[in-house]
Scaffold this motif. Structure first.
Motif, PDB file in Angstrom:
ATOM      1  N   UNK A   1       1.689 -11.770   5.285  1.00 18.39           N
ATOM      2  CA  UNK A   1       2.408 -12.999   5.234  1.00 18.39           C
ATOM      3  C   UNK A   1       2.124 -13.468   3.697  1.00 18.39           C
ATOM      4  N   UNK A   2       0.972 -13.143   3.059  1.00 17.90           N
ATOM      5  CA  UNK A   2       0.875 -13.592   1.706  1.00 17.90           C
ATOM      6  C   UNK A   2       1.556 -12.613   0.750  1.00 17.90           C
ATOM      7  N   UNK A   3       1.802 -11.465   1.173  1.00 14.84           N
ATOM      8  CA  UNK A   3       2.535 -10.354   0.606  1.00 14.84           C
ATOM      9  C   UNK A   3       3.994 -10.747   0.476  1.00 14.84           C
ATOM     10  N   UNK A   4       4.544 -11.167   1.733  1.00 18.52           N
ATOM     11  CA  UNK A   4       5.932 -11.833   1.807  1.00 18.52           C
ATOM     12  C   UNK A   4       6.432 -13.228   0.978  1.00 18.52           C
TER      13      UNK A   4
ATOM     14  N   UNK B   1       3.732 -16.507  -0.679  1.00 15.31           N
ATOM     15  CA  UNK B   1       2.593 -17.023  -0.738  1.00 15.31           C
ATOM     16  C   UNK B   1       2.458 -18.616  -0.404  1.00 15.31           C
ATOM     17  N   UNK B   2       3.461 -19.201  -0.598  1.00 27.00           N
ATOM     18  CA  UNK B   2       3.790 -20.666  -0.167  1.00 27.00           C
ATOM     19  C   UNK B   2       3.723 -20.860   1.263  1.00 27.00           C
ATOM     20  N   UNK B   3       4.525 -20.062   2.041  1.00 28.65           N
ATOM     21  CA  UNK B   3       4.472 -19.964   3.248  1.00 28.65           C
ATOM     22  C   UNK B   3       3.274 -19.709   3.986  1.00 28.65           C
ATOM     23  N   UNK B   4       2.722 -18.553   3.574  1.00 24.40           N
ATOM     24  CA  UNK B   4       1.319 -18.250   3.993  1.00 24.40           C
ATOM     25  C   UNK B   4       0.194 -19.267   4.007  1.00 24.40           C
ATOM     26  N   UNK B   5       0.406 -20.243   2.621  1.00 21.26           N
ATOM     27  CA  UNK B   5      -0.362 -21.252   2.676  1.00 21.26           C
ATOM     28  C   UNK B   5      -0.294 -22.301   3.728  1.00 21.26           C
ATOM     29  N   UNK B   6       1.038 -22.300   4.083  1.00 27.52           N
ATOM     30  CA  UNK B   6       1.373 -23.649   4.914  1.00 27.52           C
ATOM     31  C   UNK B   6       0.826 -23.252   6.246  1.00 27.52           C
TER      32      UNK B   6
END
Length: 613
Positions: A182-185, A187-192
């Motif tokens: 998810x962070x690779x795809x 980072x902002x959505x991964x943090x959420x």
């Protein structure tokens, strides 16, 4: 509050670490199977991460207008048309699911086999350890509770290992992999997506300690129920004779209802944690969709990327739901494991000392040298006992009940060790020999005859494992038991009821004598062997005992003074001290306590005893 909850979690972890550390040798024996299971688990995790990607390609390269197969970046698929690509991707979904199911199967089966091997070995070790724990431990412990530890506590560990721990490990590793992707795809959505994790950890820590305390109390309650049931069933004759059924049923029901309340409380706590996780999943999904759609509209990510995010988010929280669902079971398993370790870590009071050797064939010389003993430090049972016995002598121990007679012969068997003094056999201290090498050379016939739920042949052979049929029959004839054994439905192959309940008292005692005789030991201990027998059975048993003890060093504990008149030496013991000693005639001439006891018994036997005299 957060610091307190963190401390509670840290307090729970040592139990799991203690269990893993204690069982590390058993786990190492299953290293190959565990490694193979772990490889299968990693394959399952990789395929789980790969699972949503065919859907991403379908959304990005087929459903989105402006299909360009060359932009897929996979040479094998880039040359396919729209229909061919759709077919390949859907078949890919099936292949991934099939391979993941296969990997999961081998992972679960391998782990289950490893857990079964480990816990089977632990159960054997636990049973063996219980057999070797000192009598002082067994006198304090409850039989039913110990049985629960050997059976259901071990089984609970087995079930939770396969049904909860393995899935949690798989899902937790999957979670780590998904967060990385998810962070690779983006980072902002991964943090959420991961923003709700700290809230989940807070809720889990807060409830886990409460669940663990409740289930540990429940396991103790179940042990108490098992102990009550074992006690009442083991003494069913007394229970029925004294009409104690209602009292015991009320006691059992009280524990049973309390166990139900504790079980319901643990389930409520676990269910509350699970619902909390579901709420957090919904919040995280809504936030990711809210921000993700905006990013798709801005063309910062593709619809397929958002699909992968939502799919990962749904799967990523699965280990959290599993943790919430199985928290109660894991807490119960931890409590069960700690109960098992409590027994395994108990060191026997009586054990082989360092450097102990095998005892040589005994001749039967015994010396108690200034021996003192106490079950409790503040209450001595024996005081400075000094006794010397020559090989082949018959020694009688008499005196009031509770004087220490049975305790003295228990010391000779090393069921206990003296707190002062020493016991010498053929000139050697008992403690310098290995326990089993001493006990194998001492025969015992007790008042409370214990027979096992096995054949008559086996019950006699337990005195000398591996004895031949001829030796068994010879021992039975010596014990005046052969004739009644042959009259049983299947002779020597007749299976006895538990504790020999299908035989009369005299028959049980004669089988016990046969079991002692087959050992051909140099030392024999007779502890009230004829108590409770009628005249005919007493006569048969005494004849057998005379043959058993011929030319053997014999210790007889008895209240029947007529039965020990021919003893070589009689010791009158009262309050843990030897007050008189000598032959029967010498003690009568001394006209002390023994003479008074003998006169009293003689008057009772002749009918001269008068109430109140």
């Amino acid at each position: 509050m957060a610091a307190k909850d963190s401390k509670s979690l840290r307090a729970a972890l040592p139990g799991i670490v203690r269990i893993l550390r204690r069982f590390a040798p058993q786990l190492s024996k299953q290293k190959t199977l565990l490694i193979a299971s772990f490889v299968a688990l990693m394959a399952e995790i990789f395929l789980h991460l790969l699972e949503p990607w065919p859907l991403k390609f379908i959304f990005d390269y087929i459903l989105v207008p402006g299909f360009q197969p060359q932009s897929l970046g996979i040479p094998v698929l880039s040359g396919l048309g729209q229909f061919g690509l759709l077919t390949a991707l859907t078949l890919g979904l099936v292949a991934i699911a099939l391979l993941r199911a296969t990997a999961a199967y081998f992972s679960v089966v391998g782990m289950a086999l490893a857990a079964s091997h480990v816990l089977t070995e632990i159960r054997s070790e636990l049973y063996s350890h219980l057999q070797n724990l000192s009598l002082s431990f067994h006198h304090k412990a409850k039989t039913g509770d110990l049985i629960t530890r050997v059976t259901s506590d071990i089984e609970r560990l087995r079930e939770v290992t396969v049904m909860a721990v393995l899935p949690l490990i798989a899902h937790s590793l999957t979670l780590v992999g998904m967060i990385f992707v998810m962070f690779w795809l983006h980072w902002e959505l991964a943090l959420i997506a991961v923003a709700v994790f700290p809230l989940f950890v807070f809720c889990t820590i807060r409830l886990t300690k409460r669940i663990r305390q409740v289930v540990r109390s429940q396991r103790q309650r179940e042990g108490a129920m098992a102990a009550t049931a074992a006690e009442s069933i083991g003494a069913i004759k007394v229970v029925q004779a004294l009409s104690l059924q209602n009292m015991l049923e009320n006691s059992f029901s009280r524990h049973n209802r309390q166990s139900l309340k504790e079980s319901a409380k643990a389930q409520r706590l676990a269910a509350g944690l699970e619902r909390m996780v579901e709420l957090l999943v919904g919040i995280a999904t809504a936030l990711v969709l809210w921000r993700g759609v905006q990013l798709v509209l801005k063309q910062a990510i593709t619809p397929g990327d958002l699909l992968v995010f939502v799919n990962y988010l749904r799967i990523a929280f699965k280990p959290m739901r599993q943790l919430a669902k199985y928290t109660g079971q894991i807490a119960k398993a931890t409590a069960s494991g700690e109960r098992i370790l409590d027994v395994l870590d108990t060191v026997p009071d009586i054990r082989d000392v360092r450097g102990a050797t095998e005892a040589p064939p005994l001749r039967g010389s015994v010396r108690f040298e200034n021996v003192s003993f106490a079950y409790e430090p503040t209450n001595r049972i024996l005081h400075n006992i000094t006794v010397e016995v020559q090989p082949g002598q018959r020694i009688a121990l008499v005196g009031p009940s509770g004087g220490g007679k049975s305790t003295l012969v228990s010391l000779l068997l090393r069921l206990y060790d003296p707190i002062e003094g020493q016991i010498l056999v053929d000139g050697g201290d008992l403690r310098q020999y290995k326990l089993q090498s001493i006990r194998r050379q001492i025969s015992v016939v007790l008042q409370d005859t214990i027979l096992f739920a096995a054949s008559v042949r086996d019950n006699i052979a337990y005195g000398c494992l591996g004895a031949s049929d001829e030796a068994i029959e010879k021992a039975a004839r010596l014990a005046n038991a052969h004739d009644f054994i042959m009259a049983l439905p299947e002779g020597y192959e007749t299976v006895l009821g538990e504790r020999g309940a299908t035989l009369s008292g005299g028959q049980r005692q004669r089988i016990s004598i046969a079991r002692a005789a087959i050992r051909q030991a140099a030392i024999v201990i007779l502890d009230e062997p004829t108590t409770g027998l009628d005249n005919e059975n007493e006569r048969a048993v005494n004849e057998a005992l005379d043959r058993l003890t011929h030319k053997r060093t014999t210790f007889v504990v008895s209240h029947n003074l007529r039965a020990i008149e021919q003893a070589d030496l009689i010791f009158y013991i009262e309050n843990g001290r030897i007050l008189e000693q000598g032959t029967h005639k010498q003690l009568l001439r001394f006209n002390g306590r023994y003479a008074a006891m003998y006169t009293c018994e003689k008057q009772v036997g002749s009918g001269e005893w008068v109430l109140g005299r």
